[in-house]
Design a protein around this motif. Structure first.
Motif, short mmCIF file in Angstrom:
data_model
loop_
_atom_site.label_atom_id
_atom_site.label_comp_id
_atom_site.label_asym_id
_atom_site.label_seq_id
_atom_site.Cartn_x
_atom_site.Cartn_y
_atom_site.Cartn_z
N GLY A 23 -12.28 -0.08 -12.77
CA GLY A 23 -12.46 -0.94 -11.61
C GLY A 23 -11.45 -0.62 -10.53
N ASN A 24 -11.50 -1.39 -9.46
CA ASN A 24 -10.60 -1.22 -8.33
C ASN A 24 -9.31 -1.97 -8.59
OD1 ASN A 24 -9.28 -1.43 -5.79
ND2 ASN A 24 -11.23 -1.18 -4.73
N VAL A 25 -8.19 -1.28 -8.48
CA VAL A 25 -6.89 -1.88 -8.76
C VAL A 25 -6.60 -3.09 -7.87
CG1 VAL A 25 -5.53 -0.41 -7.22
CG2 VAL A 25 -4.49 -1.31 -9.30
N PHE A 26 -7.19 -3.13 -6.69
CA PHE A 26 -6.95 -4.27 -5.81
C PHE A 26 -7.68 -5.53 -6.27
CE2 PHE A 26 -5.83 -0.66 -3.15
CZ PHE A 26 -4.59 -1.08 -2.69
N ASP A 27 -8.54 -5.42 -7.27
CA ASP A 27 -9.23 -6.57 -7.84
C ASP A 27 -8.54 -7.12 -9.09
OD1 ASP A 27 -11.18 -6.31 -5.87
OD2 ASP A 27 -12.46 -5.05 -7.14
N VAL A 28 -7.53 -6.43 -9.58
CA VAL A 28 -6.94 -6.76 -10.88
C VAL A 28 -6.34 -8.17 -10.90
CG1 VAL A 28 -4.60 -5.82 -10.55
CG2 VAL A 28 -5.63 -5.80 -12.81
N LEU A 29 -5.75 -8.63 -9.81
CA LEU A 29 -5.13 -9.96 -9.82
C LEU A 29 -6.16 -11.08 -9.90
CD1 LEU A 29 -2.25 -9.39 -7.25
CD2 LEU A 29 -2.17 -9.28 -9.75
N ASP A 30 -7.41 -10.79 -9.55
CA ASP A 30 -8.48 -11.79 -9.63
C ASP A 30 -9.23 -11.73 -10.96
OD1 ASP A 30 -7.94 -12.66 -7.02
OD2 ASP A 30 -9.26 -11.12 -6.17
N MET A 31 -8.85 -10.81 -11.85
CA MET A 31 -9.58 -10.60 -13.11
C MET A 31 -9.09 -11.48 -14.25
SD MET A 31 -10.03 -6.51 -13.22
CE MET A 31 -11.30 -5.69 -12.31
N ASP A 32 -8.01 -12.21 -14.07
CA ASP A 32 -7.48 -13.10 -15.10
C ASP A 32 -7.30 -12.36 -16.43
OD1 ASP A 32 -6.43 -15.53 -15.85
OD2 ASP A 32 -8.36 -16.33 -16.53
N LEU A 33 -6.58 -11.25 -16.39
CA LEU A 33 -6.38 -10.40 -17.56
C LEU A 33 -5.25 -10.85 -18.46
CD1 LEU A 33 -6.74 -6.95 -15.79
CD2 LEU A 33 -8.45 -8.13 -17.18
N GLY A 34 -4.47 -11.79 -18.00
CA GLY A 34 -3.31 -12.20 -18.76
C GLY A 34 -2.09 -11.41 -18.32
N HIS A 51 -9.34 0.73 2.17
CA HIS A 51 -10.54 0.01 2.59
C HIS A 51 -10.25 -1.47 2.85
CE1 HIS A 51 -12.80 3.60 1.68
NE2 HIS A 51 -12.24 3.63 0.49
N GLY A 52 -9.14 -1.74 3.55
CA GLY A 52 -8.80 -3.11 3.92
C GLY A 52 -8.08 -3.91 2.86
N HIS A 53 -7.89 -3.35 1.68
CA HIS A 53 -7.19 -4.07 0.62
C HIS A 53 -5.68 -3.92 0.79
CE1 HIS A 53 -11.14 -3.36 -1.33
NE2 HIS A 53 -10.93 -4.58 -1.77
N SER A 54 -4.95 -4.89 0.27
CA SER A 54 -3.50 -4.83 0.33
C SER A 54 -2.91 -5.49 -0.90
CB SER A 54 -3.00 -5.54 1.60
OG SER A 54 -1.65 -5.27 1.80
N ALA A 55 -1.69 -5.13 -1.20
CA ALA A 55 -0.96 -5.75 -2.30
C ALA A 55 -0.48 -7.14 -1.87
CB ALA A 55 0.22 -4.86 -2.68
N PRO A 56 0.02 -7.93 -2.80
CA PRO A 56 0.45 -9.30 -2.45
C PRO A 56 1.58 -9.36 -1.41
CG PRO A 56 0.30 -9.05 -4.83
CD PRO A 56 0.11 -7.69 -4.24
N PHE A 63 0.53 4.25 -0.74
CA PHE A 63 -0.40 3.72 -1.75
C PHE A 63 0.30 3.37 -3.07
CE2 PHE A 63 -3.82 3.89 -4.90
CZ PHE A 63 -4.76 3.08 -4.29
N ALA A 64 1.19 4.23 -3.53
CA ALA A 64 1.87 3.98 -4.81
C ALA A 64 2.62 2.65 -4.79
CB ALA A 64 2.83 5.11 -5.13
N TYR A 65 3.20 2.29 -3.66
CA TYR A 65 3.93 1.03 -3.58
C TYR A 65 2.98 -0.17 -3.69
CZ TYR A 65 8.03 3.62 -1.83
OH TYR A 65 9.09 4.47 -1.68
N HIS A 66 1.76 -0.05 -3.20
CA HIS A 66 0.78 -1.12 -3.37
C HIS A 66 0.50 -1.33 -4.86
CE1 HIS A 66 -0.53 -2.10 0.74
NE2 HIS A 66 -0.19 -0.84 1.01
N ILE A 67 0.34 -0.23 -5.57
CA ILE A 67 0.06 -0.30 -7.01
C ILE A 67 1.24 -0.95 -7.75
CG2 ILE A 67 -0.47 1.05 -9.08
CD1 ILE A 67 -2.64 1.02 -6.74
N ILE A 68 2.45 -0.54 -7.41
CA ILE A 68 3.64 -1.08 -8.08
C ILE A 68 3.78 -2.57 -7.77
CG2 ILE A 68 6.16 -0.95 -8.21
CD1 ILE A 68 5.81 2.13 -7.66
N ASP A 69 3.52 -2.98 -6.54
CA ASP A 69 3.59 -4.40 -6.17
C ASP A 69 2.57 -5.20 -6.98
OD1 ASP A 69 4.19 -6.79 -4.87
OD2 ASP A 69 3.06 -6.28 -3.06
N ILE A 70 1.36 -4.71 -7.10
CA ILE A 70 0.33 -5.40 -7.90
C ILE A 70 0.77 -5.48 -9.36
CG2 ILE A 70 -2.02 -5.20 -8.82
CD1 ILE A 70 -2.76 -3.97 -6.02
#
Length: 163
Positions: A23-34, A51-56, A63-70
């Motif tokens: 899936g898209n890493v920008f959706d992970v915080l909405d997936m309730d994965l624990g 594509h308009g997505h951003s980290a919190p 890009f790598a910093y967005h992933i690390i922030d998430i």
């Protein structure tokens, strides 16, 4: 988290005990994965179209910093392969460790409170001849996300002591 199903299947074969999600890493915080103990990543390098997505918290373009922030919102610790130009240090391919803090890292650190360190100590330049195609200079950075989360929490005051 990987957006390409083929890469997820390869990942499952290489590290079957990991939790692989297509899936898209920008959706992970909405997936309730624990919550996870560790997040490990090899995000794409540079200014990737989000594509308009951003980290919190992080709003710049690396890009790598967005992933690390998430990752900091779902794990206690993280280890990531990032471009040497985005790393706050040089370890790979240099004579000795040197601390550097490019503008992009300073922005990331100010916005997130996350400190990236050289916790692994692997000179990735030793493996450059094994890359297929491009051979980017990279570092492995580690982060203790619990420190950043604790720093972001509002201060708690004891009303009885204040009186």
């Amino acid at each position: 988290m990987e957006i390409k199903p083929t890469y997820v299947e390869i990942g499952k074969k290489i590290i079957p005990e990991a939790a692989w999600i297509c899936g898209n890493v920008f959706d992970v915080l909405d997936m309730d994965l624990g919550h996870f103990d560790h997040a490990i990543g090899n995000p794409p390098f540079g200014k990737v179209n989000r594509h308009g997505h951003s980290a919190p918290r992080y709003t710049d373009s690396e890009f790598a910093y967005h992933i690390i922030d998430i990752a900091s919102d779902i794990a206690d610790y993280g280890a990531f392969i990032i471009s040497q130009g985005a790393s706050p240090f040089r370890f790979s391919g240099v004579r000795c460790y040197e601390r550097t803090e490019p503008r992009t890292y300073k922005t990331f650190n100010e916005q997130t409170g996350i400190h990236l360190e050289a916790g692994v100590g692997i000179d990735t330049s030793m493996h450059a001849d094994q890359w297929k195609g491009a051979k980017p200079a990279v570092e492995i950075v580690c982060a203790d996300f619990t420190e950043a989360r604790d720093a972001r929490k509002p201060a708690q005051f004891d009303l009885f002591e204040a009186a």
